[in-house]
Scaffold this active site. Structure first.
Site, PDB file in Angstrom:
ATOM      1  N   GLY A  21       0.184  -1.428   0.335  1.00 33.87           N
ATOM      2  CA  GLY A  21      -0.009   0.330  -0.056  1.00 33.87           C
ATOM      3  C   GLY A  21       0.494   0.919  -0.239  1.00 33.87           C
ATOM      4  O   GLY A  21      -0.018   2.834   0.100  1.00 33.87           O
ATOM      5  N   GLY A  23       2.600   2.485  -2.434  1.00 37.01           N
ATOM      6  CA  GLY A  23       3.245   2.891  -4.284  1.00 37.01           C
ATOM      7  C   GLY A  23       4.237   1.945  -4.952  1.00 37.01           C
ATOM      8  O   GLY A  23       4.765   3.337  -5.633  1.00 37.01           O
ATOM      9  N   LYS A  24       4.643   1.077  -4.246  1.00 37.71           N
ATOM     10  CA  LYS A  24       5.262   0.757  -4.744  1.00 37.71           C
ATOM     11  C   LYS A  24       4.807  -0.069  -6.512  1.00 37.71           C
ATOM     12  O   LYS A  24       6.304   0.947  -7.455  1.00 37.71           O
ATOM     13  CB  LYS A  24       6.267  -0.844  -4.150  1.00 37.71           C
ATOM     14  CG  LYS A  24       6.426  -1.071  -3.029  1.00 37.71           C
ATOM     15  CD  LYS A  24       6.932  -2.358  -2.437  1.00 37.71           C
ATOM     16  CE  LYS A  24       5.452  -3.654  -2.806  1.00 37.71           C
ATOM     17  NZ  LYS A  24       4.345  -2.932  -1.790  1.00 37.71           N
ATOM     18  N   THR A  25       4.321   0.242  -6.592  1.00 36.42           N
ATOM     19  CA  THR A  25       3.717  -0.604  -8.427  1.00 36.42           C
ATOM     20  C   THR A  25       4.057   1.236  -8.833  1.00 36.42           C
ATOM     21  O   THR A  25       4.351   1.322 -10.507  1.00 36.42           O
ATOM     22  CB  THR A  25       1.921  -1.378  -8.215  1.00 36.42           C
ATOM     23  OG1 THR A  25       2.236  -2.393  -7.729  1.00 36.42           O
ATOM     24  CG2 THR A  25       1.716  -1.289  -9.732  1.00 36.42           C
ATOM     25  N   SER A  26       3.383   1.935  -8.710  1.00 40.13           N
ATOM     26  CA  SER A  26       3.218   3.108  -8.911  1.00 40.13           C
ATOM     27  C   SER A  26       4.594   3.614  -8.710  1.00 40.13           C
ATOM     28  O   SER A  26       4.777   4.555 -10.644  1.00 40.13           O
ATOM     29  CB  SER A  26       2.087   4.382  -8.135  1.00 40.13           C
ATOM     30  OG  SER A  26       0.943   4.273  -7.772  1.00 40.13           O
ATOM     31  N   ASP A  48       4.295  -9.986  -7.536  1.00 37.73           N
ATOM     32  CA  ASP A  48       2.705  -9.712  -6.545  1.00 37.73           C
ATOM     33  C   ASP A  48       2.015 -10.537  -7.243  1.00 37.73           C
ATOM     34  O   ASP A  48       1.122 -10.725  -7.907  1.00 37.73           O
ATOM     35  CB  ASP A  48       2.946  -8.494  -6.570  1.00 37.73           C
ATOM     36  CG  ASP A  48       2.141  -7.971  -5.434  1.00 37.73           C
ATOM     37  OD1 ASP A  48       1.841  -9.213  -4.461  1.00 37.73           O
ATOM     38  OD2 ASP A  48       1.903  -7.496  -5.100  1.00 37.73           O
ATOM     39  N   THR A 507      -6.321   0.914  -7.382  1.00 35.03           N
ATOM     40  CA  THR A 507      -6.071  -0.395  -6.973  1.00 35.03           C
ATOM     41  C   THR A 507      -6.538  -0.766  -5.649  1.00 35.03           C
ATOM     42  O   THR A 507      -7.178  -2.449  -5.885  1.00 35.03           O
ATOM     43  CB  THR A 507      -4.770  -0.389  -7.100  1.00 35.03           C
ATOM     44  OG1 THR A 507      -4.480   0.326  -8.400  1.00 35.03           O
ATOM     45  CG2 THR A 507      -4.331  -1.826  -7.224  1.00 35.03           C
TER      46      THR A 507
END
Length: 594
Positions: A21, A23-26, A48, A507
């Site tokens: 949560g 913001g790794k993906t962003s 993931d 997300t």
């Protein structure tokens, strides 16, 4: 374009990790875009189990390399655990399907249906990609958007643990299926370990928010992965509140709280290269938004009348107190809080447990999350409330001791040595945690048991193990026999209440929807949803926070449409830490539907 320090002189492999949560993906997506815009060829990979790279970009990505026409030089790949496990099982079962009797094939398939097989299959995909020079030959950089921290550490430990296990011996029946063929891949695992520990090839990017638990998480991750040889580390602090100029109490409190955390970073992190990314008014979904992530907004924080002072919530949403009142109509039961990491499951679980205990009901609050901090959230004790933790290491240690004390007692020296070798298998942890979880489920027949579960991927693996055990018992006992398995208790709506926790963002809501689908496939119907940290449910006049509040409306409505009960918890000026603050969270008058 502003280039963050973690991309300066970037090596070939970049691993982003941190608490779920944050913001790794962003950050991973924006980093991949930034590298591609310099003329490099970039592969963005998600390992993931709850992958959402495709959702962030707004395109469909699968288990094959997919180019992004809108960003020349950028491609992406998602390692799907289910697809990987199916392919892995077929490689083992396929050659014997028409050779062995159907009953024996069925036993092999059952053995390969557990969580251990899924993890090993994903691990094989990961290490195979990391060492596949042919596939990676056309890419200058590979950016890994990894899973939440506990899963990441496990994933990165596997190359070493499996290599050590293969060097020492193959183990016994519990790992017979999963270990088939591993010896042939010894060289691949050794190369993976070498690549991960080489600072010229690999950089670890620790992504966090300016939140106490998230910072503590990457501090532990930094030390643990440094012990694995990954010493080339950078820190990214994402979504930091810029200095408000609106005079809003909530905005000022958030800014002050985050700045205090930034000033007091642990020494081990303070000495690492660090990037601070500003909180944006919109979610990081779509190419246009991702292009702004590394750029500061000079207008943010200024007073404005462009937006109304409040945002409406769906009329049928509740506050947390209403959910607890309904739970308390019984004197026992299992309450499981599930969802993506970082959505606030620990806080919600602690608030529900303290509220039930405050009504005089006996409660056990426990967690299956290796990264959970129940004692730090409670910071105290209260009557009727017991706190425990299903610790994987402790559960595994106790399981090994029990097996050696019982099964090992009748063995000679050679037999005991073989049993000890089998119990060193990485698969043993799955069995041990499942047994501890089953004990907690059984305890809910006499008192309330509130479980703060691990991030979604881990929890689904645990439920998979529970289902596998259930199917095995059914097969052994036969139709018509009288028995009750842990899965049957989880499927009993009178005993078990599953609460899906999410955030008012696209997300997390999408992943909560996917979680609900998986639960229903297992015969488990979620009892309620909780939307946490909502600005729409808070009171604020700050322009940045108001824009974000209005952006929540559609996501909260989506959440409410999926559940018979949907509670919304407002974002608070102070973190709800300590029993008094948790009790206030369940008794405060939340402006629902205002």
């Amino acid at each position: 374009m502003t280039v963050p320090s973690f991309l300066t002189g970037a090596p070939r492999f970049l691993f982003l990790t941190g608490k779920g949560g944050v913001g790794k993906t962003s950050v991973a997506c924006a980093a991949a875009i930034a590298l591609a815009r310099t003329g490099r060829s970039v592969l963005l990979v998600s390992t993931d189990p709850a992958s959402n790279v495709g959702q962030v970009f707004g395109v469909r990505i699968g288990n094959t390399i997919t180019p992004f026409p809108a960003v020349p030089g950028l491609s992406a790949l998602e390692i799907d655990p289910d697809e990987a496990a199916n392919a892995y099982r077929e490689r083992i079962v396929g050659p014997v399907r028409n050779v062995l009797p159907a009953t024996e094939v069925g036993l092999i398939e059952e053995q390969l249906s557990g969580a251990c097989t899924t993890e090993i299959a994903s691990f094989n995909e990961f290490t195979g990609l990391l060492t596949d020079q042919d596939t990676l030959a056309g890419f200058d950089h590979v950016v890994f958007d990894t899973a939440p921290t506990g899963h990441t550490i496990r994933l990165l430990q596997l190359p070493g643990s499996w290599t050590d296990f293969l060097n020492e011996g193959k183990g016994d029946a519990s790992c017979l299926g999963p270990l088939a063929g591993l010896d042939r891949q010894r060289s691949m695992y050794a190369h993976a370990v070498s690549a991960l520990a080489d600072p010229a090839r690999t950089r670890l990017v620790l992504v966090t928010r300016a939140q106490r638990s998230a910072v503590e998480e990457i501090e532990r991750t930094s030390a643990e992965l440094a012990d694995l040889g990954m010493g080339e580390q950078h820190v990214v602090i994402n979504a930091v509140m810029p200095q408000p100029r609106s005079g809003d109490e909530l905005a000022d409190a958030l800014y002050t709280r985050e700045q205090a955390i930034l000033r007091d970073l642990p020494p081990a992190l303070r000495n690492l290269p660090t990037d601070i990314l500003q909180l944006k008014a919109t979610n990081m979904v779509g190419l246009h938004a991702l292009n702004t992530l590394f750029e500061p907004d000079p207008t943010t924080g200024a007073a404005s009348d462009a937006e109304p002072a409040s945002a409406d919530l769906p009329a049928d949403t509740l506050d947390l107190e209403a959910l607890i009142g309904e739970l308390a109509t019984q004197d026992h039961g299992l309450v499981m809080l599930m969802g993506k990491g970082g959505v606030g499951k620990t806080t919600a679980a602690a608030a529900i447990a303290t509220a039930l205990a405050g009504r005089g009901l006996p409660v056990t609050l426990t967690t299956t999350d290796p990264a959970a901090h129940l004692s730090e959230t409670l910071t105290g004790t209260m009557a009727n409330l017991d706190v425990s933790r299903i610790d994987p290491e402790e559960a595994t240690r106790n399981y090994r001791q029990t097996v050696l004390r019982t099964k090992g007692a009748a063995l000679d020296a050679a037999g005991r040595a073989a049993l000890e070798e089998d119990l060193r298998s990485p698969c043993t942890e799955e069995i041990a945690v499942f047994q501890a979880f089953s004990k907690a489920v059984n305890e809910a027949r006499r008192r309330f048991v509130v479980i703060d579960t691990a991030p979604t991927g881990h929890t689904l693996l645990l439920l998979d193990a529970t289902g596998s055990y259930h199917r095995d018992i059914v097969r052994q006992m036969g139709e018509g026999a009288s028995f009750v398995t842990p899965m049957m208790r989880l499927q009993d709506p009178d005993l078990t209440k599953v609460i899906v926790v999410t955030l008012p963002e696209p997300t997390p809501v999408l992943e909560a929807e996917e979680l609900q689908t998986d639960l229903r496939r297992a015969g488990i119907e979620p009892w309620a949803w909780v939307v946490n940290n909502s600005l729409a449910a808070a009171t604020t006049s700050d322009p940045l926070l108001r824009r974000r509040a209005h952006g929540e409306a559609a996501d909260i409505a989506r959440a409410a449409s999926h559940a018979k009960r949907c509670a919304v918890i407002p974002l608070l000026a102070q973190e709800p830490v300590g029993i008094p603050a948790l009790e206030a969270l369940t008794t405060a008058s939340t402006p629902i539907g205002a």
